[in-house]
Design an enzyme around this catalytic site. Structure first.
Site, short mmCIF file in Angstrom:
data_model
loop_
_atom_site.label_atom_id
_atom_site.label_comp_id
_atom_site.label_asym_id
_atom_site.label_seq_id
_atom_site.Cartn_x
_atom_site.Cartn_y
_atom_site.Cartn_z
CG ASN A 8 -1.76 1.17 1.43
OD1 ASN A 8 -1.64 2.14 0.69
ND2 ASN A 8 -2.62 1.11 2.43
NE ARG A 86 -5.25 2.99 -0.64
CZ ARG A 86 -5.31 3.81 0.40
NH1 ARG A 86 -4.43 3.71 1.37
NH2 ARG A 86 -6.24 4.72 0.46
CG HIS A 174 -10.31 7.54 1.82
ND1 HIS A 174 -10.58 8.87 1.95
CD2 HIS A 174 -8.99 7.41 2.09
CE1 HIS A 174 -9.48 9.53 2.28
NE2 HIS A 174 -8.50 8.66 2.38
CG HIS A 201 -11.03 7.04 5.86
ND1 HIS A 201 -10.61 5.74 6.03
CD2 HIS A 201 -9.90 7.77 5.72
CE1 HIS A 201 -9.29 5.69 6.01
NE2 HIS A 201 -8.83 6.92 5.83
N GLY A 203 -8.53 10.38 8.41
CA GLY A 203 -7.11 10.09 8.66
C GLY A 203 -6.30 11.29 8.19
NE ARG A 234 -4.06 14.49 0.55
CZ ARG A 234 -4.56 13.26 0.56
NH1 ARG A 234 -5.65 13.00 -0.14
NH2 ARG A 234 -3.98 12.31 1.25
CG MET A 277 -6.51 15.74 15.02
SD MET A 277 -7.01 17.44 14.58
CE MET A 277 -7.84 17.20 13.02
N GLY A 321 -7.28 7.35 11.45
CA GLY A 321 -6.50 7.70 12.64
C GLY A 321 -7.19 8.69 13.55
CB ILE A 322 -8.68 12.04 12.98
CG1 ILE A 322 -7.29 12.60 12.63
CG2 ILE A 322 -9.51 13.05 13.76
CD1 ILE A 322 -7.32 13.71 11.59
CD GLU A 324 -9.41 3.50 13.12
OE1 GLU A 324 -8.39 3.07 13.69
OE2 GLU A 324 -9.62 3.33 11.90
CD GLU A 370 -7.21 2.33 3.88
OE1 GLU A 370 -6.12 2.38 4.50
OE2 GLU A 370 -7.73 3.31 3.35
P1 ADP Z 1 -3.18 7.87 6.87
O1 ADP Z 1 -4.27 8.57 6.08
O2 ADP Z 1 -1.80 8.35 6.54
O3 ADP Z 1 -3.32 6.36 6.92
P2 ADP Z 1 -4.05 7.77 9.63
O4 ADP Z 1 -5.38 7.15 9.33
O5 ADP Z 1 -3.04 6.96 10.36
O6 ADP Z 1 -3.38 8.41 8.35
O7 ADP Z 1 -4.35 9.11 10.48
C1 ADP Z 1 -3.33 9.96 10.87
C2 ADP Z 1 -3.95 11.09 11.70
O8 ADP Z 1 -4.56 10.53 12.87
C3 ADP Z 1 -2.92 12.10 12.17
O9 ADP Z 1 -3.41 13.41 12.01
C4 ADP Z 1 -2.79 11.77 13.65
O10 ADP Z 1 -2.43 12.88 14.42
C5 ADP Z 1 -4.22 11.35 13.96
N1 ADP Z 1 -4.28 10.65 15.24
C6 ADP Z 1 -3.77 9.45 15.56
N2 ADP Z 1 -3.97 9.18 16.88
C7 ADP Z 1 -4.63 10.26 17.38
C8 ADP Z 1 -5.12 10.60 18.67
N3 ADP Z 1 -4.98 9.79 19.71
N4 ADP Z 1 -5.77 11.79 18.82
C9 ADP Z 1 -5.91 12.62 17.77
N5 ADP Z 1 -5.47 12.35 16.53
C10 ADP Z 1 -4.84 11.19 16.34
#
Ligand code: ADP
Length: 384
Positions: A8, A86, A174, A201, A203, A234, A277, A321-322, A324, A370
């Site tokens: 990926n 991917r 996505h 989604h 992230g 972005r 974030m 990531g955000i 979750e 994914e």
């Molecule tokens: P990608 O799109 O690169 O796969 P992710 O889905 O891993 O990215 O998301 C990354 C984002 O998630 C970053 O902005 C990171 O700061 C945020 N993030 C991860 N853990 C936390 C947390 N505990 N609180 C707030 N934001 C988080």
């Protein structure tokens, strides 16, 4: 032992995993190279063992070579039956995973202008994997595929028709994440099958999808991975007049504007601090607070838009990531959505429980995967 690999390649990361086909796609090892192009770092998880190695300023070619070296060393003795990739853009024709024959690869090359920051890396990884694992089937899994059957009104822009005919369409992205979340909903909450579901989604990249009967009926991303929600770097939705102004009045080139829109905007651009974030949530700077205000406002706005696409909303799912991990963002983005029946149970939200709603609209937090969608597609192709 039958093994499938997944690759990926994102704009600055390269994730990989190996799965045991005969053992319900158990992860044998996985990892990623992050920060490609800057101070790249390789992280490999193999059983209980985690290895981290600094790689320096390698590019995508170097990253793929490093990944292949790790895979060959750690998976010695296993036969690799398939490699699932991917691939960000499947164009108008690919609505399902494909075996990457020379003809299919040639067609995918024609989509490079549609996704110049991602598609070339994806296809380079395919070529490197073919060279490294010549006996394996190579499977392409497309981020656009999940949305291919969405209605025409969500597929087009109001431009002269000739542009639509040559591929200037709303593709949506996505799709692998939405595919995975939809599969979890179908398995665990079959009662939602005929309901109106919105998946957010959130992230580094972010989008939302309106789902009905497991199908995409609308999404916030369009022709490129820029539209819709603001992201780490972005811009998200923007008035096209701004781009004309940048070209005409500021004399910026297409390359400069591309760089601004993909790499200098979003949370990084608004805060001037970071696109991450976690960093912004921890910051006391007023600009960080304003960036969060904008982010949560736009998430709320797009939940409203996706609900309008569906004619209502029965369930909202946060992932990425955000989505979750940030109870703060989830709470703020939904605090004014009582009109949609959305009310969070703040305790459940703080504990990141699976279901976090107190109102009639169900709200879930479901980790996305994914890679597993890619692995399933690879497995399906070797079974036949
Ligand atoms: P990608 O799109 O690169 O796969 P992710 O889905 O891993 O990215 O998301 C990354 C984002 O998630 C970053 O902005 C990171 O700061 C945020 N993030 C991860 N853990 C936390 C947390 N505990 N609180 C707030 N934001 C988080």
């Amino acid at each position: 032992m039958k093994t499938v690999l997944t690759i990926n390649a994102g704009s600055s990361s390269l994730k990989f995993a190996a799965y045991d086909v005969e053992n319900d796609l158990t992860v044998v090892m996985d990892g990623q190279i992050e920060n490609i192009g800057k101070k790249a770092r390789l992280i490999v998880d193999h059983g209980d063992n985690r290895k981290i190695k600094n790689l320096g300023a390698i590019d995508h070619h170097g990253a793929m070579a490093a990944v292949l070296k790790v895979l060959r060393k750690r998976l010695a003795g296993r036969v690799i039956h398939a490699v699932g990739h991917r691939i960000v853009h499947g164009g108008v024709n690919f609505s399902a995973p494909q075996i990457l024959t020379p003809d299919v690869i040639a067609e995918l090359e024609t989509y490079i202008p549609f996704a110049p920051l991602h598609q070339p890396h994806n296809l380079n990884c395919v070529q490197a994997a073919i060279a490294s694992f010549p006996g394996a089937i190579q499977i392409g899994c497309f981020d656009t595929a999940f949305h291919r059957d969405h209605p025409w009104v969500n597929d087009t822009f109001a431009l002269p028709r000739r542009f639509y005919d040559e591929g200037v369409r709303r593709y949506g992205f996505h799709g692998l994440s939405y595919d995975y979340i939809t599969s979890v909903l179908e398995r665990d909450y079959p009662e939602l099958h005929d309901k109106k579901v919105v998946i957010a989604h959130l992230g580094n990249g972010a989008s939302m999808c309106a789902i009905r009967q497991g199908q995409s009926v609308g999404s916030t991303m369009g022709f490129s991975a820029l539209d819709g929600l603001p992201m780490g770097t972005r811009c998200g939705q923007i008035d096209p007049g701004v781009l004309l102004y940048l070209m005409d009045q500021k004399q910026l080139s297409a390359t400069e504007i591309t760089n601004i829109l993909y790499k200098e905007s979003g949370m990084l651009g608004l805060s001037g601090i970071s696109g991450d974030m976690r960093t912004l949530q921890a910051s006391d700077a007023p600009e960080a607070a304003q960036a969060l205000d904008y982010y949560t406002f736009r998430v709320a706005r797009e939940i409203g838009a996706m609900s309008a696409v569906l004619g209502g909303i029965d369930a909202l799912v946060f992932c990425g990531g955000i989505g979750e991990n940030s109870a703060h963002i989830r709470a703020r983005a939904t605090q004014n959505l009582g009109y949609l029946g959305i009310k969070l149970n703040l305790n459940a939200n703080a504990w990141h429980e699976r279901e976090i709603s107190d109102g009639p609209t169900r709200v879930f937090v479901i980790p996305t995967d994914e890679e597993r969608v890619i692995a399933r597609a690879a497995k399906a192709h070797i079974a036949t």
